[in-house]
Scaffold this active site. Structure first.
Site, short mmCIF file in Angstrom:
data_model
loop_
_atom_site.label_atom_id
_atom_site.label_comp_id
_atom_site.label_asym_id
_atom_site.label_seq_id
_atom_site.Cartn_x
_atom_site.Cartn_y
_atom_site.Cartn_z
N SER A 160 46.78 66.78 27.75
CA SER A 160 47.46 66.01 26.73
C SER A 160 48.87 66.57 26.59
O SER A 160 49.12 67.71 27.01
CB SER A 160 46.73 66.15 25.38
OG SER A 160 47.51 65.66 24.31
N TYR B 112 42.14 70.73 18.58
CA TYR B 112 42.37 69.87 19.75
C TYR B 112 43.47 70.46 20.63
O TYR B 112 43.28 70.62 21.84
CB TYR B 112 42.74 68.46 19.30
CG TYR B 112 43.08 67.53 20.44
CD1 TYR B 112 42.07 66.97 21.22
CD2 TYR B 112 44.40 67.22 20.73
CE1 TYR B 112 42.39 66.12 22.26
CE2 TYR B 112 44.72 66.37 21.77
CZ TYR B 112 43.71 65.82 22.54
OH TYR B 112 44.03 64.97 23.59
#
Length: 273
Positions: free
Chosen positions: A133, A146
């Site tokens: 990401s 995350y």
């Protein structure tokens, strides 16, 4: 004979799998239940092969990979895309949420890679794509677990790039920005709010993130096509940013890092013996 490469994707019915099938590849996908498996195999009978797998059941991964290699032939590309988002300030988020976040986003991916590596190394060929990401390099409030998991997978990917280069095995970390997926919607795990001190700082962030779900700038189909283009590249990069927002945030962080490094260079050098 295998027409086109075999692609294994730990990504359920990710759009990348669908686009790979359209391009003529054979795709092995891992899914969480029988209905999803049946729907995936119906996409391209004879070229789409579904297997039920929870990537946190680590002991089940190697036997499944062995079966795929024996029954369907050599896998050329591994796409690690199993994962989910967790949102919540760290103080409000239970430690058990952090543990599960890492089990899925990091340890599951590592277990899949480790199961494939003996085959890739023996063939002196293969390409591993780990979907991290932009949150594997930049950070945003409320997603510390995350971002931590994606930072970890990013570091593992970059290290593997160096370890596996002598065996002609490429590793690329895919770093998407905000795309129109379920990441911030039904797939997001959100810790309950419990500390009023965060109301003004984090409350609006959570509300905005929820409202923005489904309206992000990134087009998932275009991302899938970019990944397929990457697969066909003779010398793929160690990482690939996807989305103008990812480019913007990463460049901003690099500029800030360079500024901080320059400002503190004297102190940094002062620690040499």
């Amino acid at each position: 004979m295998i027409a086109g490469p075999n692609i294994s994707a730990s990504s359920g019915e990710a759009i990348t799998c669908r686009e790979a099938l359209k391009a003529g590849h054979r795709v092995v996908g891992t899914l969480r239940n029988q209905q999803a498996k049946d729907e995936f195999e119906a996409l391209a009978p004879g070229r789409s092969f579904g297997h039920i797998l929870d990537v946190t059941h680590f002991a089940a991964i190697a036997p499944l990979v062995n079966a795929v290699e024996q029954e369907l032939g050599a896998v050329d590309v591994l796409v690690n895309n199993a994962g989910y988002g967790h949102e919540g300030t760290m103080e409000e988020s239970p430690l058990t949420d952090a543990i599960h976040q890492f089990e899925v986003n990091v340890f599951g991916a590592v277990a899949v890679i480790k199961a494939f590596l003996p085959y890739f190394r023996a063939r002196r060929a293969g390409h591993i794509l780990n979907v991290t990401s932009m949150g594997g390099f930049i950070t945003l409030p409320g997603i510390s677990y995350y971002c931590g998991s994606k930072f970890a997978l990013q570091g593992i990917s970059e290290t593997l790039t160096k370890e596996l280069k002598p065996f002609n095995i490429a590793v690329t970390a895919i770093q998407p920005g905000a795309f129109r997926t379920d990441w911030a919607g039904r797939s997001m795990v959100r810790s309950a709010r419990s500390i009023s001190d965060y109301d003004q700082s984090f409350g609006p962030i959570r509300e905005t993130r929820e409202k923005r779900s489904g309206h992000q700038p990134g087009d998932p189909i275009k991302a899938a096509k970019a990944i397929l283009q990457l697969i066909n590249t003779p010398e793929p990069p160690a990482f690939l940013l996807l989305g103008s927002d990812a480019l913007m945030y990463v460049r901003e962080k690099l500029q800030q890092m360079n500024s901080d490094i320059d400002a503190w260079e004297t102190v940094s050098r002062s620690t040499d013996g």
